[in-house]
Design a protein around this motif. Sequence first.
Motif, PDB file in Angstrom:
ATOM      1  N   ALA A 131       0.844  -1.204   0.000  1.00 51.78           N
ATOM      2  CA  ALA A 131       0.000   0.000   0.000  1.00 51.78           C
ATOM      3  C   ALA A 131       0.878   1.253   0.000  1.00 51.78           C
ATOM      4  O   ALA A 131       1.976   1.253   0.543  1.00 51.78           O
ATOM      5  CB  ALA A 131      -0.923   0.002   1.211  1.00 51.78           C
ATOM      6  N   THR A 132       0.367   2.303  -0.663  1.00 50.80           N
ATOM      7  CA  THR A 132       1.138   3.533  -0.848  1.00 50.80           C
ATOM      8  C   THR A 132       0.447   4.730  -0.202  1.00 50.80           C
ATOM      9  O   THR A 132      -0.768   4.877  -0.316  1.00 50.80           O
ATOM     10  CB  THR A 132       1.270   3.827  -2.358  1.00 50.80           C
ATOM     11  OG1 THR A 132       1.923   2.721  -2.974  1.00 50.80           O
ATOM     12  CG2 THR A 132       2.092   5.076  -2.608  1.00 50.80           C
ATOM     13  N   TYR A 133       1.225   5.575   0.428  1.00 53.06           N
ATOM     14  CA  TYR A 133       0.694   6.768   1.097  1.00 53.06           C
ATOM     15  C   TYR A 133       1.523   7.982   0.695  1.00 53.06           C
ATOM     16  O   TYR A 133       2.594   7.850   0.089  1.00 53.06           O
ATOM     17  CB  TYR A 133       0.762   6.588   2.625  1.00 53.06           C
ATOM     18  CG  TYR A 133       0.014   5.355   3.073  1.00 53.06           C
ATOM     19  CD1 TYR A 133      -1.337   5.421   3.383  1.00 53.06           C
ATOM     20  CD2 TYR A 133       0.657   4.115   3.134  1.00 53.06           C
ATOM     21  CE1 TYR A 133      -2.034   4.280   3.754  1.00 53.06           C
ATOM     22  CE2 TYR A 133      -0.036   2.968   3.499  1.00 53.06           C
ATOM     23  CZ  TYR A 133      -1.380   3.060   3.813  1.00 53.06           C
ATOM     24  OH  TYR A 133      -2.073   1.933   4.166  1.00 53.06           O
ATOM     25  N   HIS A 134       1.012   9.172   1.057  1.00 56.30           N
ATOM     26  CA  HIS A 134       1.788  10.397   0.886  1.00 56.30           C
ATOM     27  C   HIS A 134       1.565  11.236   2.133  1.00 56.30           C
ATOM     28  O   HIS A 134       0.414  11.392   2.565  1.00 56.30           O
ATOM     29  CB  HIS A 134       1.348  11.147  -0.370  1.00 56.30           C
ATOM     30  CG  HIS A 134       2.280  12.260  -0.741  1.00 56.30           C
ATOM     31  ND1 HIS A 134       2.310  13.457  -0.071  1.00 56.30           N
ATOM     32  CD2 HIS A 134       3.241  12.336  -1.697  1.00 56.30           C
ATOM     33  CE1 HIS A 134       3.236  14.238  -0.621  1.00 56.30           C
ATOM     34  NE2 HIS A 134       3.821  13.577  -1.593  1.00 56.30           N
ATOM     35  N   GLU A 136       1.401  14.259   2.693  1.00 61.72           N
ATOM     36  CA  GLU A 136       0.510  15.401   2.545  1.00 61.72           C
ATOM     37  C   GLU A 136      -0.774  15.029   1.791  1.00 61.72           C
ATOM     38  O   GLU A 136      -1.870  15.379   2.186  1.00 61.72           O
ATOM     39  CB  GLU A 136       1.277  16.481   1.773  1.00 61.72           C
ATOM     40  CG  GLU A 136       0.620  17.842   1.745  1.00 61.72           C
ATOM     41  CD  GLU A 136       1.466  18.818   0.930  1.00 61.72           C
ATOM     42  OE1 GLU A 136       0.906  19.780   0.406  1.00 61.72           O
ATOM     43  OE2 GLU A 136       2.703  18.578   0.797  1.00 61.72           O
ATOM     44  N   PHE A 137      -0.630  14.296   0.657  1.00 62.47           N
ATOM     45  CA  PHE A 137      -1.757  14.083  -0.245  1.00 62.47           C
ATOM     46  C   PHE A 137      -2.579  12.839   0.080  1.00 62.47           C
ATOM     47  O   PHE A 137      -3.721  12.710  -0.343  1.00 62.47           O
ATOM     48  CB  PHE A 137      -1.273  13.997  -1.695  1.00 62.47           C
ATOM     49  CG  PHE A 137      -0.423  15.170  -2.108  1.00 62.47           C
ATOM     50  CD1 PHE A 137      -0.897  16.473  -1.940  1.00 62.47           C
ATOM     51  CD2 PHE A 137       0.841  14.982  -2.662  1.00 62.47           C
ATOM     52  CE1 PHE A 137      -0.117  17.565  -2.326  1.00 62.47           C
ATOM     53  CE2 PHE A 137       1.620  16.064  -3.041  1.00 62.47           C
ATOM     54  CZ  PHE A 137       1.145  17.366  -2.868  1.00 62.47           C
ATOM     55  N   LYS A 138      -1.977  11.870   0.790  1.00 67.10           N
ATOM     56  CA  LYS A 138      -2.717  10.648   1.102  1.00 67.10           C
ATOM     57  C   LYS A 138      -2.152  10.034   2.389  1.00 67.10           C
ATOM     58  O   LYS A 138      -1.539   8.964   2.369  1.00 67.10           O
ATOM     59  CB  LYS A 138      -2.587   9.665  -0.074  1.00 67.10           C
ATOM     60  CG  LYS A 138      -3.636   8.566  -0.064  1.00 67.10           C
ATOM     61  CD  LYS A 138      -3.299   7.452  -1.055  1.00 67.10           C
ATOM     62  CE  LYS A 138      -4.254   6.291  -0.867  1.00 67.10           C
ATOM     63  NZ  LYS A 138      -3.656   5.008  -1.276  1.00 67.10           N
ATOM     64  N   PRO A 139      -2.344  10.756   3.519  1.00 66.35           N
ATOM     65  CA  PRO A 139      -1.753  10.262   4.770  1.00 66.35           C
ATOM     66  C   PRO A 139      -2.447   8.999   5.275  1.00 66.35           C
ATOM     67  O   PRO A 139      -3.639   8.800   5.014  1.00 66.35           O
ATOM     68  CB  PRO A 139      -1.969  11.434   5.741  1.00 66.35           C
ATOM     69  CG  PRO A 139      -3.048  12.263   5.152  1.00 66.35           C
ATOM     70  CD  PRO A 139      -3.082  12.005   3.671  1.00 66.35           C
ATOM     71  N   SER A 140      -1.704   8.187   5.995  1.00 66.90           N
ATOM     72  CA  SER A 140      -2.322   7.014   6.634  1.00 66.90           C
ATOM     73  C   SER A 140      -3.111   7.518   7.850  1.00 66.90           C
ATOM     74  O   SER A 140      -2.858   8.609   8.353  1.00 66.90           O
ATOM     75  CB  SER A 140      -1.247   6.026   7.064  1.00 66.90           C
ATOM     76  OG  SER A 140      -0.329   6.654   7.946  1.00 66.90           O
ATOM     77  N   LYS A 141      -4.059   6.708   8.319  1.00 67.73           N
ATOM     78  CA  LYS A 141      -4.911   7.143   9.446  1.00 67.73           C
ATOM     79  C   LYS A 141      -4.076   7.357  10.709  1.00 67.73           C
ATOM     80  O   LYS A 141      -4.249   8.346  11.415  1.00 67.73           O
ATOM     81  CB  LYS A 141      -6.014   6.114   9.685  1.00 67.73           C
ATOM     82  CG  LYS A 141      -7.040   6.114   8.550  1.00 67.73           C
ATOM     83  CD  LYS A 141      -8.300   5.337   8.913  1.00 67.73           C
ATOM     84  CE  LYS A 141      -9.230   5.236   7.717  1.00 67.73           C
ATOM     85  NZ  LYS A 141      -9.055   3.972   6.945  1.00 67.73           N
TER      86      LYS A 141
END
Length: 212
Positions: A131-134, A136-141
């Motif tokens: 799984a991929t996160y960012h 700023e743009f797609k933070p993990s919970k």
Amino acid sequence: NNIILLGAPGAGKGTQAENICKELNIPTISTGNMLRAAVKAGTEYGLKAKAAMDAGALVSDDIVIGILKDRIAEPDAQNGFILDGFPRSVPQAEALDAMGVQIDKVIEIDVADETIQQRLSGRRVCLDCGATYHVEFKPSKVEGICDVCGKPIVIRKDDEPETVKSRLDTYHKTTEPLKGYYEKQGKLTSVKGRETVEETSAAVMAVLKGCL
Ligand code: AP5
Ligand code: ZN
């Protein structure tokens, strides 16, 4: 349905693949994720692949084509799949054709090089489930923890700015010619990848709904 996602490093192929995979209920086959798993496990081809990956260069065709061929033969890939990161050169595309794999659609996610550095410097990945996160743009919970599997998320080794530059060079030189290859086959559609993750997903799904 067999779909190829094409695009520069950091264009959002992995991110969009996660979404298509849920919508169409077909697996994502990411050669990058498979290679990273092999490096982590210390397998023979993992050891061979590591140096090229760390340098932002391509792993040799025979290794990558071999793992791809084994993966698409698995039971869960028989109703279709999304290819993320393969093919990455004209010889790899020719190998896919030679295997008799029918490709239905090739979607290019088009993002300017300037945006890439920003995306990759903030990327965090789960080495366990991919799984991929960012930041700023797609933070993990929960900061630093994968939403999907609860394992720690980390910075990818090849996301340092110098390595990103090499990966972009490799992309323009070796991978981008695939646009012409699939355009000739009438399979290529380009989608603007500079909008938000959701807007890009909507554009990608519109293309797929129009043709599958
Ligand atoms: P691979 O893992 O395939 O890397 P890549 O192609 O460089 O692609 P990335 O995973 O870096 O980017 P992506 O497009 O998936 O973007 P993402 O969704 O993560 O390959 C790694 C290495 O393995 C290669 O360099 C090579 O050595 C080797 N390899 C792999 N396949 C090979 C092959 N076939 N032949 C030879 N060698 C091979 O998004 C990036 C970031 O941006 C994320 O943080 C994400 O959250 C964020 N983001 C995504 N979309 C948006 C958006 N719309 N707005 C804002 N942020 C966004
Ligand atoms: Zn995970």
